[in-house]
Design a protein around this motif. Sequence first.
Motif, PDB file in Angstrom:
ATOM      1  N   PRO A   1      22.809  -6.173   4.391  1.00 47.37           N
ATOM      2  CA  PRO A   1      21.678  -6.094   3.467  1.00 47.37           C
ATOM      3  C   PRO A   1      22.039  -6.754   2.143  1.00 47.37           C
ATOM      4  O   PRO A   1      23.211  -6.977   1.831  1.00 47.37           O
ATOM      5  N   CYS A   2      21.022  -7.070   1.356  1.00 50.19           N
ATOM      6  CA  CYS A   2      21.244  -7.716   0.063  1.00 50.19           C
ATOM      7  C   CYS A   2      20.129  -7.336  -0.892  1.00 50.19           C
ATOM      8  O   CYS A   2      19.037  -6.958  -0.474  1.00 50.19           O
ATOM      9  N   ALA A   3      20.416  -7.446  -2.168  1.00 49.16           N
ATOM     10  CA  ALA A   3      19.399  -7.251  -3.197  1.00 49.16           C
ATOM     11  C   ALA A   3      18.701  -8.583  -3.417  1.00 49.16           C
ATOM     12  O   ALA A   3      19.354  -9.589  -3.701  1.00 49.16           O
ATOM     13  N   LEU A   4      17.393  -8.603  -3.275  1.00 54.75           N
ATOM     14  CA  LEU A   4      16.645  -9.860  -3.418  1.00 54.75           C
ATOM     15  C   LEU A   4      16.895 -10.500  -4.783  1.00 54.75           C
ATOM     16  O   LEU A   4      16.928 -11.723  -4.903  1.00 54.75           O
ATOM     17  N   ALA A   5      17.091  -9.675  -5.788  1.00 57.60           N
ATOM     18  CA  ALA A   5      17.286 -10.207  -7.138  1.00 57.60           C
ATOM     19  C   ALA A   5      18.665 -10.831  -7.308  1.00 57.60           C
ATOM     20  O   ALA A   5      18.860 -11.684  -8.167  1.00 57.60           O
ATOM     21  N   ALA A   6      19.626 -10.423  -6.485  1.00 56.81           N
ATOM     22  CA  ALA A   6      20.997 -10.903  -6.646  1.00 56.81           C
ATOM     23  C   ALA A   6      21.374 -11.980  -5.643  1.00 56.81           C
ATOM     24  O   ALA A   6      22.213 -12.833  -5.910  1.00 56.81           O
ATOM     25  N   GLY A   7      20.767 -11.951  -4.459  1.00 54.76           N
ATOM     26  CA  GLY A   7      21.065 -12.952  -3.442  1.00 54.76           C
ATOM     27  C   GLY A   7      22.312 -12.615  -2.643  1.00 54.76           C
ATOM     28  O   GLY A   7      22.816 -11.492  -2.660  1.00 54.76           O
TER      29      GLY A   7
ATOM     30  N   CYS B   1      20.040   7.772   1.873  1.00 53.26           N
ATOM     31  CA  CYS B   1      21.141   7.000   1.302  1.00 53.26           C
ATOM     32  C   CYS B   1      20.615   5.695   0.716  1.00 53.26           C
ATOM     33  O   CYS B   1      19.430   5.379   0.825  1.00 53.26           O
ATOM     34  N   ASP B   2      21.498   4.946   0.107  1.00 52.62           N
ATOM     35  CA  ASP B   2      21.171   3.678  -0.541  1.00 52.62           C
ATOM     36  C   ASP B   2      21.776   2.541   0.280  1.00 52.62           C
ATOM     37  O   ASP B   2      23.001   2.469   0.436  1.00 52.62           O
ATOM     38  N   LEU B   3      20.944   1.655   0.813  1.00 57.57           N
ATOM     39  CA  LEU B   3      21.437   0.558   1.645  1.00 57.57           C
ATOM     40  C   LEU B   3      22.378  -0.364   0.900  1.00 57.57           C
ATOM     41  O   LEU B   3      23.228  -1.030   1.505  1.00 57.57           O
ATOM     42  N   LEU B   4      22.216  -0.453  -0.409  1.00 58.46           N
ATOM     43  CA  LEU B   4      23.034  -1.368  -1.195  1.00 58.46           C
ATOM     44  C   LEU B   4      24.238  -0.691  -1.843  1.00 58.46           C
ATOM     45  O   LEU B   4      25.049  -1.358  -2.485  1.00 58.46           O
ATOM     46  N   GLY B   5      24.359   0.607  -1.678  1.00 56.97           N
ATOM     47  CA  GLY B   5      25.494   1.338  -2.245  1.00 56.97           C
ATOM     48  C   GLY B   5      25.561   2.683  -1.567  1.00 56.97           C
ATOM     49  O   GLY B   5      25.117   3.687  -2.111  1.00 56.97           O
ATOM     50  N   SER B   6      26.091   2.702  -0.353  1.00 59.64           N
ATOM     51  CA  SER B   6      26.023   3.886   0.502  1.00 59.64           C
ATOM     52  C   SER B   6      26.529   5.134  -0.197  1.00 59.64           C
ATOM     53  O   SER B   6      27.572   5.139  -0.864  1.00 59.64           O
TER      54      SER B   6
ATOM     55  N   ASP C   1      10.932   5.719  10.558  1.00 59.59           N
ATOM     56  CA  ASP C   1      10.119   6.775   9.962  1.00 59.59           C
ATOM     57  C   ASP C   1      10.745   7.350   8.694  1.00 59.59           C
ATOM     58  O   ASP C   1      10.043   7.670   7.735  1.00 59.59           O
ATOM     59  N   ALA C   2      12.065   7.473   8.676  1.00 59.07           N
ATOM     60  CA  ALA C   2      12.731   8.148   7.557  1.00 59.07           C
ATOM     61  C   ALA C   2      13.258   7.192   6.506  1.00 59.07           C
ATOM     62  O   ALA C   2      13.605   7.594   5.409  1.00 59.07           O
ATOM     63  N   GLY C   3      13.340   5.905   6.820  1.00 63.32           N
ATOM     64  CA  GLY C   3      13.876   4.929   5.876  1.00 63.32           C
ATOM     65  C   GLY C   3      15.387   4.852   5.953  1.00 63.32           C
ATOM     66  O   GLY C   3      15.983   4.925   7.031  1.00 63.32           O
ATOM     67  N   ALA C   4      16.028   4.715   4.801  1.00 63.42           N
ATOM     68  CA  ALA C   4      17.486   4.590   4.745  1.00 63.42           C
ATOM     69  C   ALA C   4      18.118   5.962   4.885  1.00 63.42           C
ATOM     70  O   ALA C   4      17.946   6.833   4.036  1.00 63.42           O
ATOM     71  N   VAL C   5      18.857   6.163   5.966  1.00 60.49           N
ATOM     72  CA  VAL C   5      19.496   7.454   6.229  1.00 60.49           C
ATOM     73  C   VAL C   5      20.909   7.226   6.752  1.00 60.49           C
ATOM     74  O   VAL C   5      21.228   6.183   7.321  1.00 60.49           O
ATOM     75  N   CYS C   6      21.761   8.219   6.563  1.00 60.36           N
ATOM     76  CA  CYS C   6      23.145   8.143   7.031  1.00 60.36           C
ATOM     77  C   CYS C   6      23.207   8.322   8.545  1.00 60.36           C
ATOM     78  O   CYS C   6      22.444   9.094   9.130  1.00 60.36           O
ATOM     79  N   SER C   7      24.124   7.613   9.159  1.00 63.24           N
ATOM     80  CA  SER C   7      24.349   7.730  10.593  1.00 63.24           C
ATOM     81  C   SER C   7      25.757   7.251  10.896  1.00 63.24           C
ATOM     82  O   SER C   7      26.407   6.610  10.070  1.00 63.24           O
ATOM     83  N   ALA C   8      26.212   7.554  12.088  1.00 63.37           N
ATOM     84  CA  ALA C   8      27.536   7.095  12.502  1.00 63.37           C
ATOM     85  C   ALA C   8      27.495   5.584  12.711  1.00 63.37           C
ATOM     86  O   ALA C   8      26.501   5.041  13.203  1.00 63.37           O
TER      87      ALA C   8
ATOM     88  N   GLY D   1      12.640  -1.717   2.670  1.00 65.00           N
ATOM     89  CA  GLY D   1      12.327  -1.127   1.385  1.00 65.00           C
ATOM     90  C   GLY D   1      12.265  -2.160   0.271  1.00 65.00           C
ATOM     91  O   GLY D   1      12.710  -3.300   0.418  1.00 65.00           O
ATOM     92  N   ALA D   2      11.710  -1.750  -0.854  1.00 61.85           N
ATOM     93  CA  ALA D   2      11.491  -2.656  -1.982  1.00 61.85           C
ATOM     94  C   ALA D   2      12.805  -3.220  -2.505  1.00 61.85           C
ATOM     95  O   ALA D   2      13.764  -2.486  -2.732  1.00 61.85           O
TER      96      ALA D   2
END
Length: 326
Positions: free
Chosen positions: A139-145, A84-89, A102-109, A160-161
């Motif tokens: 979470p936030c996008a570093l470019a947007a603040g 999934c996407d942390l900034l836009g689930s 290990d898996a990064g951004a993943v869906c969970s309850a 993540g980046a």
Amino acid sequence: MRAVVLAAALGSACHDYGAALDACRRDGRCFAETGVAGGGNGGGGAAGGAGLDSGSDDAGADAGSGDAGFDAGFDAGGLTGAPCDLLGSTCAPGYRCGWNRDAGAVCSAPGAQRLHGSCMTSDECAAGLLCESALCKPPCALAAGCDGGFSCFDVEGGFGAGVGVCEPTCDPFSGLRNFDRKPACGTPDTGLVFGCYGPSRGEFICMVSLGMGRHGEVPAVPWMNQCASGHRLLELPDGGGPMCDALCDATAGRNLPGGQPPYDCATRGATSPTEECRYFGADAGLRGLLASRVGYCFDYAAYSQPSCADADDAGVALEHGCAPAP
């Protein structure tokens, strides 16, 4: 003049607010940030603060949704374990986008902990929040603040980046958390103490205090938050490592070279008559009132630099922190 170098020591030992604090201090693997300034005009924090991490990768902490649990629960339809996407689930209704080491951004309850609730893993946080430095944060996008009162903090090795977390900003003198004006950075009743540190990305932010080093003291570990709130690290003139360096009120400039009371250098612990309150350089990224007010105590004689009283040339004054950065 050397720019500030921000670096993080990563680890997960301190997700637990209580007993894990002892582990944190013992093995020195979490809540760590260095911010060592060279002699020069002190330079301040790097514009892109590489950050502290309490194991915000939920190191092992998200093992419930990782390892065997991750494999068993994987579902490509936006359910548990789906990317999934942390900034836009992109998770299915009733699920949230969390973080697995290990898996990064993943869906969970989603968990039950709300904003700034205590946590050991992101699974304990409500939708839209991640566990970082033992607190649930957005979470936030570093470019947007982030919105007012928060700064998007780059957690090295974290999420993540391009993704950080919104950290509360604070007053480096009073320690008040800006968004709700709570003292001591809103220190919760959890056994940990929070302080105001920086600059990082042009702001001062709340983070866990791991020590109470005062002006001129050399911390056991060269991390900014080994010093007391309202301090930073300054490289010793002999290259013997960093010391805790008090922040001061530079509002009066050369009219009060030692700083504006009650946040002048003498009150903050400076003992040398050659210590002056210097402005941060442009590379600190400070803006507005922070740029014109917040300075650091600096013993110009120890670093073989001139007094601000002798810096009559505008360029020299700016170079040595005797005038605020434009």
